[in-house]
Structures are given as C-alpha cells and as structure tokens.
Design a protein around this motif. Structure first.
Motif, PDB file in Angstrom:
ATOM      1  N   VAL A  88      27.612  29.926  52.312  1.00 28.70           N
ATOM      2  CA  VAL A  88      27.039  29.584  53.616  1.00 28.70           C
ATOM      3  C   VAL A  88      27.490  28.197  54.062  1.00 28.70           C
ATOM      4  CG1 VAL A  88      24.876  29.031  54.811  1.00 28.70           C
ATOM      5  CG2 VAL A  88      25.039  31.110  53.430  1.00 28.70           C
ATOM      6  N   GLU A  89      27.534  27.260  53.140  1.00 28.00           N
ATOM      7  CA  GLU A  89      27.831  25.866  53.488  1.00 28.00           C
ATOM      8  C   GLU A  89      29.325  25.548  53.487  1.00 28.00           C
ATOM      9  OE1 GLU A  89      25.467  23.397  50.951  1.00 28.00           O
ATOM     10  OE2 GLU A  89      23.585  23.966  51.942  1.00 28.00           O
ATOM     11  N   GLY A  90      30.167  26.559  53.251  1.00 26.41           N
ATOM     12  CA  GLY A  90      31.602  26.340  53.367  1.00 26.41           C
ATOM     13  C   GLY A  90      32.259  25.681  52.174  1.00 26.41           C
ATOM     14  N   TRP A  91      31.739  25.921  50.995  1.00 26.17           N
ATOM     15  CA  TRP A  91      32.348  25.462  49.758  1.00 26.17           C
ATOM     16  C   TRP A  91      32.521  23.938  49.672  1.00 26.17           C
ATOM     17  CZ3 TRP A  91      35.305  28.496  45.836  1.00 26.17           C
ATOM     18  CH2 TRP A  91      34.937  29.845  45.855  1.00 26.17           C
ATOM     19  N   PRO A  92      31.491  23.141  49.903  1.00 25.43           N
ATOM     20  CA  PRO A  92      31.614  21.704  49.609  1.00 25.43           C
ATOM     21  C   PRO A  92      31.867  21.517  48.117  1.00 25.43           C
ATOM     22  CG  PRO A  92      29.322  22.316  50.006  1.00 25.43           C
ATOM     23  CD  PRO A  92      30.134  23.515  50.347  1.00 25.43           C
ATOM     24  N   PHE A  93      32.711  20.570  47.766  1.00 26.95           N
ATOM     25  CA  PHE A  93      33.185  20.515  46.375  1.00 26.95           C
ATOM     26  C   PHE A  93      32.060  20.259  45.380  1.00 26.95           C
ATOM     27  CE2 PHE A  93      33.327  15.956  47.208  1.00 26.95           C
ATOM     28  CZ  PHE A  93      33.099  15.366  45.974  1.00 26.95           C
ATOM     29  N   ARG A  94      31.051  19.501  45.786  1.00 26.15           N
ATOM     30  CA  ARG A  94      29.939  19.256  44.855  1.00 26.15           C
ATOM     31  C   ARG A  94      29.153  20.540  44.584  1.00 26.15           C
ATOM     32  NH1 ARG A  94      29.630  13.877  44.056  1.00 26.15           N
ATOM     33  NH2 ARG A  94      30.414  12.512  45.719  1.00 26.15           N
ATOM     34  N   GLN A  95      29.034  21.397  45.589  1.00 27.65           N
ATOM     35  CA  GLN A  95      28.337  22.654  45.407  1.00 27.65           C
ATOM     36  C   GLN A  95      29.153  23.608  44.538  1.00 27.65           C
ATOM     37  OE1 GLN A  95      25.338  23.178  46.193  1.00 27.65           O
ATOM     38  NE2 GLN A  95      25.029  25.394  46.092  1.00 27.65           N
ATOM     39  N   VAL A  96      30.473  23.565  44.670  1.00 30.53           N
ATOM     40  CA  VAL A  96      31.333  24.382  43.808  1.00 30.53           C
ATOM     41  C   VAL A  96      31.089  24.004  42.344  1.00 30.53           C
ATOM     42  CG1 VAL A  96      33.712  24.925  43.173  1.00 30.53           C
ATOM     43  CG2 VAL A  96      33.113  24.647  45.579  1.00 30.53           C
ATOM     44  N   ILE A  97      31.081  22.711  42.078  1.00 27.14           N
ATOM     45  CA  ILE A  97      30.860  22.235  40.708  1.00 27.14           C
ATOM     46  C   ILE A  97      29.474  22.642  40.219  1.00 27.14           C
ATOM     47  CG2 ILE A  97      30.594  20.159  39.292  1.00 27.14           C
ATOM     48  CD1 ILE A  97      32.701  18.839  41.166  1.00 27.14           C
ATOM     49  N   ALA A  98      28.461  22.483  41.080  1.00 34.68           N
ATOM     50  CA  ALA A  98      27.092  22.803  40.687  1.00 34.68           C
ATOM     51  C   ALA A  98      26.950  24.282  40.324  1.00 34.68           C
ATOM     52  CB  ALA A  98      26.129  22.444  41.823  1.00 34.68           C
ATOM     53  N   VAL A  99      27.609  25.151  41.084  1.00 33.84           N
ATOM     54  CA  VAL A  99      27.516  26.589  40.826  1.00 33.84           C
ATOM     55  C   VAL A  99      28.191  26.944  39.507  1.00 33.84           C
ATOM     56  CG1 VAL A  99      28.406  28.846  41.574  1.00 33.84           C
ATOM     57  CG2 VAL A  99      27.228  27.371  43.195  1.00 33.84           C
ATOM     58  N   VAL A 100      29.405  26.458  39.317  1.00 31.65           N
ATOM     59  CA  VAL A 100      30.164  26.815  38.117  1.00 31.65           C
ATOM     60  C   VAL A 100      29.555  26.189  36.861  1.00 31.65           C
ATOM     61  CG1 VAL A 100      32.423  26.658  37.003  1.00 31.65           C
ATOM     62  CG2 VAL A 100      32.278  27.161  39.435  1.00 31.65           C
ATOM     63  N   GLU A 101      28.938  25.022  37.008  1.00 30.23           N
ATOM     64  CA  GLU A 101      28.370  24.326  35.857  1.00 30.23           C
ATOM     65  C   GLU A 101      26.998  24.846  35.449  1.00 30.23           C
ATOM     66  OE1 GLU A 101      29.339  21.503  33.763  1.00 30.23           O
ATOM     67  OE2 GLU A 101      31.230  22.391  34.394  1.00 30.23           O
ATOM     68  N   GLN A 102      26.319  25.570  36.332  1.00 30.90           N
ATOM     69  CA  GLN A 102      24.958  25.979  35.998  1.00 30.90           C
ATOM     70  C   GLN A 102      24.959  26.994  34.845  1.00 30.90           C
ATOM     71  OE1 GLN A 102      23.171  27.634  39.498  1.00 30.90           O
ATOM     72  NE2 GLN A 102      24.633  29.291  39.681  1.00 30.90           N
ATOM     73  N   THR A 103      23.914  26.923  34.037  1.00 31.64           N
ATOM     74  CA  THR A 103      23.820  27.753  32.835  1.00 31.64           C
ATOM     75  C   THR A 103      23.874  29.241  33.157  1.00 31.64           C
ATOM     76  OG1 THR A 103      22.453  26.034  31.810  1.00 31.64           O
ATOM     77  CG2 THR A 103      22.389  28.225  30.811  1.00 31.64           C
ATOM     78  N   TYR A 104      23.321  29.627  34.295  1.00 26.10           N
ATOM     79  CA  TYR A 104      23.214  31.045  34.626  1.00 26.10           C
ATOM     80  C   TYR A 104      24.539  31.655  35.081  1.00 26.10           C
ATOM     81  CZ  TYR A 104      18.170  30.759  34.197  1.00 26.10           C
ATOM     82  OH  TYR A 104      16.905  30.599  33.701  1.00 26.10           O
ATOM     83  N   PHE A 105      25.521  30.840  35.388  1.00 24.14           N
ATOM     84  CA  PHE A 105      26.823  31.357  35.808  1.00 24.14           C
ATOM     85  C   PHE A 105      27.680  31.571  34.572  1.00 24.14           C
ATOM     86  CE2 PHE A 105      31.192  30.956  37.364  1.00 24.14           C
ATOM     87  CZ  PHE A 105      31.184  31.849  38.417  1.00 24.14           C
ATOM     88  N   GLN A 106      27.721  32.803  34.082  1.00 26.63           N
ATOM     89  CA  GLN A 106      28.515  33.159  32.912  1.00 26.63           C
ATOM     90  C   GLN A 106      29.086  34.565  33.105  1.00 26.63           C
ATOM     91  OE1 GLN A 106      26.975  32.290  28.988  1.00 26.63           O
ATOM     92  NE2 GLN A 106      25.521  30.792  29.792  1.00 26.63           N
ATOM     93  N   PRO A 107      30.048  34.711  34.008  1.00 26.59           N
ATOM     94  CA  PRO A 107      30.579  36.040  34.309  1.00 26.59           C
ATOM     95  C   PRO A 107      31.398  36.611  33.160  1.00 26.59           C
ATOM     96  CG  PRO A 107      31.876  34.349  35.407  1.00 26.59           C
ATOM     97  CD  PRO A 107      30.700  33.649  34.790  1.00 26.59           C
ATOM     98  N   ASP A 108      31.384  37.918  33.077  1.00 30.62           N
ATOM     99  CA  ASP A 108      32.173  38.625  32.067  1.00 30.62           C
ATOM    100  C   ASP A 108      33.536  38.961  32.670  1.00 30.62           C
ATOM    101  OD1 ASP A 108      32.973  39.936  29.817  1.00 30.62           O
ATOM    102  OD2 ASP A 108      31.920  41.798  30.279  1.00 30.62           O
ATOM    103  N   TRP A 109      34.282  37.917  33.004  1.00 27.38           N
ATOM    104  CA  TRP A 109      35.592  38.063  33.637  1.00 27.38           C
ATOM    105  C   TRP A 109      36.663  37.510  32.696  1.00 27.38           C
ATOM    106  CZ3 TRP A 109      34.039  35.047  38.708  1.00 27.38           C
ATOM    107  CH2 TRP A 109      33.074  35.786  39.413  1.00 27.38           C
ATOM    108  N   THR A 110      37.843  38.109  32.769  1.00 31.39           N
ATOM    109  CA  THR A 110      38.954  37.542  31.999  1.00 31.39           C
ATOM    110  C   THR A 110      39.276  36.145  32.512  1.00 31.39           C
ATOM    111  OG1 THR A 110      40.517  38.623  33.499  1.00 31.39           O
ATOM    112  CG2 THR A 110      39.951  39.792  31.474  1.00 31.39           C
TER     113      THR A 110
END
Length: 267
Positions: A88-110
């Motif tokens: 929604v907010e257009g991928w501000p870089f701090r939000q990108v980091i916050a999403v990827v760094e959060q404990t709950y983000f652990q996708p089963d992707w190669t």
C-alpha cells in the motif's frame, strides 16, 4: 458536563486519578461515592491500560480494568498487515527491511535460501536506501547484481579493497534479488479491488505463502496446546470472509475496496 485539559496521555490519567481520589475521599456534594459508582471510558485501552495500572495503583484507587487484547494486538495479525502495508505504501525501504526481518516472515521458497537471503536483503536495501517504489528498488538491486569487477584492473582485483567490496556487494544483491522479486510477484497478485470477503481469502493465501501462518501455529513450548497467535489470525480471516453477509442482510451490494481502503477498514 465538564471539559478538562491535560498534556499527553500520562497527564490525562494523572488528572483523572486525582479527581477520582477526591471523589472517593470527599464524596460528591455531601453524598458518599464508592469505587463501583465510577466508570472511566476510553476510546481504546491499548495505550491507556498500563498508565491506569501505574497511576491508579500509586494513588491506591481500587479498579477493575477491561483491557482484553484485540485481534490487532496479536503479533501474527500485525505481521500480516505489515506485509499488506508494504504494498500500500509503495515499498519504502525501511518497511521492506521490517517485513523481511520479522520473525513471522519465513516462506518455504527456494529464493529464501534457508534464511540467508534475509540478511542479503537487509544489507542490500539498507545500503541502497531507495526511498520508495517497488520497481525502482528492484531495478537498483538488479544493477548491483549485474555489476562485475571488470571495470577495475583485473590484476589488482584480488588485492584492491574496492574490488573486494564491490564483489561482496554484487554477491549480496544476487542473493537478495530473487527473494525480492518473489515477494513483489506475490504482492502484485493481490486484488486491486475486492469485497472484504475476497480480501479475507487473499490475505489467508498471503499468510500461508509467506510462512506466516505456519510460524504462528508453531508452539513456543513443545506440547503446548493453545496457540493464541494462529487462533487470532484465523479469526481475522474468517471475520473478513463472512463480512459480506451483513450487506446481504441489508439488501445492499458489498462495497469493493482497493488495497489502501481494505487496510484502513481492517485497522
């Protein structure tokens, strides 16, 4: 009706506490006042509850506080909405980091590379600091990933500190890029507009795809039966999926909400 002014939340609670203490000790116009005669209502107890406990406790005011957690207080729900907010907010870089760094983000992707891509995204995005823009960020990471050390003298590439830094930066970008592209593709597939019921379905898929639901369902203690985080997450999804029934009962079409409107409605 009396309007009282106070500076910030702490001052407000202190002012209320003193007024209540005075009522309990002096009464109201000669009439005794009991604690059960007084009710204090807040729009939200999320921020007020700890202050009430602290100030009322210090003043010796007996109280009962109804400050049950809402769905939005649950970490798994907050993590899911943070992913939606990123788009929604257009991928501000701090939000990108916050999403990827959060404990709950652990996708089963190669592309997750066993979690190694998380650190690569963190370092690459921090160093680039692209203010906002999904495509702008991807293009910048792609340029770094494609950058090689050939523009520095080959003979000195092993010993040149600049060449080493550039090689490491390029390697990190190559590791980060597939994960960012996969995340961008996932969020790009979210509906542009949808009813709340359809948003419930979309967010349920998002929670599963990012590994969020699996992490929320993992017991903190082995053998623990209750899983409040995943229960709250599932409850939110189910509430959204059934939201259109209200409009059916009223004989109205369910409104279609864009991504920002859906996020605002949920929050």
């Amino acid at each position: 009706i009396e309007v009282l002014g106070a500076a910030q939340a702490l001052g407000e609670i202190e002012l209320l506490g003193r007024r209540i203490k005075r009522l309990l000790s002096e009464g109201d116009g000669g009439r005794p006042v009991r604690p059960s005669d007084i009710a204090v209502v807040f729009r939200s107890t999320a921020d007020a509850a700890p202050l009430v406990r602290e100030i009322f406790g210090e003043l010796g005011i007996p109280f009962a506080l109804d400050a049950r957690r809402t769905l939005l207080d649950c970490r798994a729900v907050a993590a899911l909405l943070a992913i939606l907010r990123l788009e929604v907010e257009g991928w501000p870089f701090r939000q990108v980091i916050a999403v990827v760094e959060q404990t709950y983000f652990q996708p089963d992707w190669t592309e997750w590379s066993g979690g190694q891509a998380r650190a690569a995204v963190d370092e690459t995005v921090r160093e680039l600091q692209v203010a906002s823009g999904r495509q702008e960020l991807l293009d910048s990471v792609r340029r770094w990933a494609d950058r090689v050390t050939r523009d520095l003298p080959e003979a000195s590439s092993e010993d040149d500190p600049r060449a080493k830094r550039r090689a490491k930066r390029s390697a990190r970008a190559r590791l980060a890029l597939p994960l960012l592209e996969r995340l961008a593709d996932l969020l790009g597939r979210l509906p542009n507009t949808a009813t709340l019921a359809d948003w419930g379905t979309a967010l349920g898929k998002l929670a599963s795809s990012t590994g969020l639901r699996a992490v929320a369902a993992t017991p903190l203690v082995e053998g623990e039966a209750e899983q409040p985080e995943v229960d709250a997450l599932d409850r939110l999804i189910e509430c959204l999926k059934t939201a259109d029934r209200l409009y059916e009962w009223m004989g109205q079409p369910a409104p279609r909400l864009d991504r920002a409107e859906a996020l605002a409605r949920i929050e």
